[in-house]
Design a protein around this motif. Structure first.
Motif, PDB file in Angstrom:
ATOM      1  N   SER A  74     -14.454  39.098 -27.694  1.00  0.00           N
ATOM      2  CA  SER A  74     -15.474  38.193 -28.225  1.00  0.00           C
ATOM      3  C   SER A  74     -15.640  38.367 -29.733  1.00  0.00           C
ATOM      4  O   SER A  74     -15.823  37.398 -30.482  1.00  0.00           O
ATOM      5  CB  SER A  74     -16.758  38.445 -27.433  1.00  0.00           C
ATOM      6  OG  SER A  74     -17.866  38.276 -28.204  1.00  0.00           O
ATOM      7  N   GLU A  77     -12.808  36.480 -31.320  1.00  0.00           N
ATOM      8  CA  GLU A  77     -13.003  35.020 -31.180  1.00  0.00           C
ATOM      9  C   GLU A  77     -14.039  34.526 -32.195  1.00  0.00           C
ATOM     10  O   GLU A  77     -13.862  33.474 -32.811  1.00  0.00           O
ATOM     11  CB  GLU A  77     -13.463  34.680 -29.757  1.00  0.00           C
ATOM     12  CG  GLU A  77     -12.297  34.583 -28.787  1.00  0.00           C
ATOM     13  CD  GLU A  77     -12.737  34.674 -27.331  1.00  0.00           C
ATOM     14  OE1 GLU A  77     -13.921  34.388 -27.033  1.00  0.00           O
ATOM     15  OE2 GLU A  77     -11.893  35.050 -26.496  1.00  0.00           O
ATOM     16  N   THR A  78     -15.112  35.295 -32.360  1.00  0.00           N
ATOM     17  CA  THR A  78     -16.130  34.910 -33.354  1.00  0.00           C
ATOM     18  C   THR A  78     -15.527  34.925 -34.756  1.00  0.00           C
ATOM     19  O   THR A  78     -15.772  34.022 -35.565  1.00  0.00           O
ATOM     20  CB  THR A  78     -17.343  35.863 -33.276  1.00  0.00           C
ATOM     21  OG1 THR A  78     -17.816  35.884 -31.945  1.00  0.00           O
ATOM     22  CG2 THR A  78     -18.456  35.431 -34.215  1.00  0.00           C
TER      23      THR A  78
END
Ligand code: NAP
Length: 251
Positions: A74, A77-78
């Motif tokens: 995550s 992805e951010t």
């Protein structure tokens, strides 16, 4: 293919305070857009971002626990979404634990240490490689691992488990440097000695910053900015890969 007009991007794990925060501030001054990862202390990470923005730089705070693979996925992805490229990964997040001899260590302590200090950096490196490696269509980049002088000294009577985790980081640095040399990625490490940060208080050893200097040839402990300096130097050191740079006052 990245947009060369956009600033270079540095992702620093554990950058809410200490060495990571000093590196974030210095990187921003040198023109990087900075991703400031933190685990739990959002206020500190927001403070680092605020300082960088107030000085005219670009930074974002991203929560993720590097002990958790889903959290790392995550985080990247951010980063992709918010900053759109990655040039330098600084594997800085790490923990110590309270002083213990090995015969008094339980497995949960050792597993936590290895998960945060070894598995976390390796999985972060994996995600960085997927984005930076020319083998995967990337433009190359740099990985800088924050090891410790403990890898060389062994941490006897304090934390042999921590020293072993940093020894693993040195091996990771050497191995990845050779594995990625033809793929446009340089991999290096800094090995700090005792540095003035809160890590010592987190190990119930806050007094170390006052007492350790007498055992160091240069007569003092180091400051986080002195490690940040080494990290920023390695980011641009085009003929260095697999290097372990001791920044330790001469111990
Ligand atoms: P620090 O002051 O304790 O700061 C550690 C930072 O890492 C904090 O921002 C913390 O975030 C974050 N962090 C901790 N666990 C994390 C996790 N699981 N996932 C994501 N972030 C996490 O530490 P430091 O002294 O700056 O140390 C930084 C690195 O230098 C470490 O790898 C350490 O082993 C190494 N080092 C330090 C010294 C020294 O004397 N200070 C010497 C040699 C090597 P939260 O606050 O949000 O939890």
């Amino acid at each position: 293919m990245r947009d060369d007009a956009s600033p270079r991007v540095m992702l620093i794990t554990g950058a809410g305070r200490g060495i990571g925060a000093a590196t974030a501030r210095m990187a921003a001054k040198r023109g990087y857009a900075v991703a400031v990862n933190y685990r739990s202390d959002r206020a500190s990470a927001d403070g680092v971002v605020g300082d960088i923005e107030a000085a005219g730089g670009r930074a974002i705070a991203i929560q993720a626990d590097v002990a958790d693979e889903a959290g790392i996925l995550s985080l990247f992805e951010t980063l992709d979404h918010e900053l759109g490229r990655l040039d330098v990964l600084v594997n800085n997040a790490g923990v110590v634990d309270i002083n213990r001899r090995v015969e008094d260590m339980d497995v949960s302590r050792v597993e936590r240490m290895m998960r945060i200090n070894v598995a976390g950096p390796l999985i972060c490196a994996r995600e960085a490689i997927k984005r930076m490696s020319t083998r995967h269509g990337g433009d190359g980049g740099v990985i800088i691992n924050v090891s410790s002088v403990a890898a060389r000294l062994g941490g006897a009577d304090e934390y042999v488990d921590y020293a072993a985790s940093k020894g693993a980081i040195d091996s990771l640095t050497k191995g990845l440097a050779r594995e990625l040399a033809a793929d446009g990625i340089r991999v290096n490490a800094v090995r700090p000695g005792v540095i003035r940060t809160d890590i010592h208080a987190s190990a119930d050893n806050a007094g170390k910053v006052d007492t350790a200097g007498t055992r160091i040839p240069l007569g003092r402990i180091g400051e986080p900015e002195e490690i940040a300096d080494g990290i920023l130097w390695l980011a641009d050191a085009g003929f260095c890969t697999g290097s372990l740079i001791d920044i330790d006052g001469g111990v």
